[in-house]
Scaffold this motif. Structure first.
Motif, PDB file in Angstrom:
ATOM      1  N   MET A 149       1.386   1.966  -1.866  1.00  0.00           N
ATOM      2  CA  MET A 149       1.045   1.587  -3.242  1.00  0.00           C
ATOM      3  C   MET A 149       2.325   1.523  -4.072  1.00  0.00           C
ATOM      4  O   MET A 149       3.144   2.439  -4.035  1.00  0.00           O
ATOM      5  N   VAL A 150       2.487   0.447  -4.813  1.00  0.00           N
ATOM      6  CA  VAL A 150       3.551   0.348  -5.821  1.00  0.00           C
ATOM      7  C   VAL A 150       2.881  -0.115  -7.106  1.00  0.00           C
ATOM      8  O   VAL A 150       2.176  -1.126  -7.122  1.00  0.00           O
ATOM      9  N   GLU A 151       3.087   0.632  -8.171  1.00  0.00           N
ATOM     10  CA  GLU A 151       2.338   0.364  -9.401  1.00  0.00           C
ATOM     11  C   GLU A 151       3.215   0.627 -10.613  1.00  0.00           C
ATOM     12  O   GLU A 151       4.179   1.403 -10.552  1.00  0.00           O
ATOM     13  N   PHE A 152       2.895  -0.050 -11.709  1.00  0.00           N
ATOM     14  CA  PHE A 152       3.571   0.250 -12.962  1.00  0.00           C
ATOM     15  C   PHE A 152       3.199   1.663 -13.426  1.00  0.00           C
ATOM     16  O   PHE A 152       2.057   2.092 -13.294  1.00  0.00           O
ATOM     17  N   GLU A 219       3.426  11.065  -0.449  1.00  0.00           N
ATOM     18  CA  GLU A 219       4.668  11.275  -1.187  1.00  0.00           C
ATOM     19  C   GLU A 219       4.727  10.265  -2.325  1.00  0.00           C
ATOM     20  O   GLU A 219       4.419   9.083  -2.132  1.00  0.00           O
ATOM     21  N   MET A 220       5.121  10.721  -3.490  1.00  0.00           N
ATOM     22  CA  MET A 220       5.212   9.869  -4.670  1.00  0.00           C
ATOM     23  C   MET A 220       6.655   9.810  -5.157  1.00  0.00           C
ATOM     24  O   MET A 220       7.364  10.814  -5.155  1.00  0.00           O
ATOM     25  N   THR A 221       7.086   8.621  -5.572  1.00  0.00           N
ATOM     26  CA  THR A 221       8.418   8.436  -6.141  1.00  0.00           C
ATOM     27  C   THR A 221       8.280   7.655  -7.437  1.00  0.00           C
ATOM     28  O   THR A 221       7.483   6.712  -7.528  1.00  0.00           O
ATOM     29  N   VAL A 257       3.203   6.605  -0.686  1.00  0.00           N
ATOM     30  CA  VAL A 257       2.975   6.362   0.731  1.00  0.00           C
ATOM     31  C   VAL A 257       2.125   7.522   1.226  1.00  0.00           C
ATOM     32  O   VAL A 257       2.553   8.682   1.171  1.00  0.00           O
ATOM     33  N   GLY A 258       0.889   7.217   1.657  1.00  0.00           N
ATOM     34  CA  GLY A 258      -0.035   8.271   2.015  1.00  0.00           C
ATOM     35  C   GLY A 258      -0.690   8.055   3.355  1.00  0.00           C
ATOM     36  O   GLY A 258      -0.626   6.966   3.935  1.00  0.00           O
ATOM     37  N   GLN A 259      -1.314   9.108   3.853  1.00  0.00           N
ATOM     38  CA  GLN A 259      -2.065   9.023   5.097  1.00  0.00           C
ATOM     39  C   GLN A 259      -3.138  10.103   5.108  1.00  0.00           C
ATOM     40  O   GLN A 259      -3.096  11.047   4.315  1.00  0.00           O
ATOM     41  N   LEU A 260      -4.114   9.949   6.004  1.00  0.00           N
ATOM     42  CA  LEU A 260      -5.167  10.949   6.122  1.00  0.00           C
ATOM     43  C   LEU A 260      -4.632  12.198   6.805  1.00  0.00           C
ATOM     44  O   LEU A 260      -3.754  12.121   7.650  1.00  0.00           O
TER      45      LEU A 260
END
Length: 260
Positions: A149-152, A219-221, A257-260
């Motif tokens: 995911m990439v989002e504003f 993980e979030m950036t 970037v995520g996963q189960l």
């Protein structure tokens, strides 16, 4: 049943032909080289060859056709019939295999799981329920697969229309915010309409909690720049860089970037 989500369909149907003709989407260049993905997105997505990819809220399909051109098998979802019609025609013209689904993403139930679920840039503000959205992601993600995911950044939601001062509340009660007399973000001279949109100004905690509650680890950036020059009073970091900043170092995008 008409929901706030579906109230916006007429706006997106009206915007599709405006966007196709706009300099913002540079359709002629795209047809010569079908690669509209930003460098950040490519880095996060990794090798796409042979991967099964689900692209949520695909609009008229430039990014999804770019995914397919890079070797992925892509299923794309959007609730705008005009967007899906245009995307289907574009895929046929470019001879890029495509599978399109015209459906509200919050109601999505496909009989398939995917290696990658991809969603990007100005999408979650159109969704009323991020918990439901996160469950859709969980339902369609393979074990060992990834959400990209990439989002504003939602911080941008509090700025006024000129990006000079605080104009809106960051913390909200979850209700839709009505914006009247809206023009499309592409700033096209072809856009002669005036639209009313219904949007949700989700704080970052809404995203974090929804994914966590769905059992998705991630993980979030955060980034102090935008990959699109679609906001007022920005400057390009360097000529040709394609990244744009505000005069203050404010968060402008985030990635997950995520996963189960």
């Amino acid at each position: 049943m008409t929901t706030v989500n579906t109230k916006n369909i007429h706006v997106w149907n009206a915007w599709v032909p405006i966007h196709v003709r706009s300099d913002f989407y540079a359709m002629d260049e795209f047809k010569k080289n079908p690669d509209s993905l930003k460098a950040l997105d490519k880095q996060l997505l990794g090798d796409l060859q042979g991967k099964e990819v689900l692209h949520l809220q695909c609009h008229f399909g430039q990014d999804t056709l770019s995914l397919a051109h890079a070797g992925a098998h892509v299923t794309r979802v959007d609730y705008s019939p005009e967007a899906i019609k245009t995307a289907t025609a574009l895929a046929a013209e470019l001879n890029i295999p495509a599978k399109f689904v015209c459906q509200d993403v919050l109601e999505l139930q496909l009989d398939q799981k995917f290696d990658i679920i991809y969603t990007s840039y100005g999408v979650i503000n159109w969704l009323s329920d991020l918990n439901q959205w996160a469950q859709v992601i969980r339902r369609h993600l393979k074990d060992g697969g990834h959400l990209v995911m990439v989002e504003f950044h939602p911080f941008l939601n509090v700025l006024d229309d000129e990006f000079n001062s605080i104009g809106y509340d960051y913390c909200n009660q979850g209700d839709a915010v009505t914006f009247s007399d809206q023009k499309s973000y592409v700033n096209s001279p072809d856009d002669h309409g005036s639209y009313t949109t219904y949007e949700y100004l989700h704080p970052l905690s809404d995203v974090i909690n929804a994914l966590t509650n769905a059992g998705i680890t991630f993980e979030m950036t955060e980034y102090p720049y935008s990959n699109y020059n679609c906001f007022p009073n920005l400057y390009e970091v360097s000529e040709g860089s394609g990244t744009y900043r505000h005069r203050f170092s404010i968060p402008m995008m985030f990635s997950i970037v995520g996963q189960l």
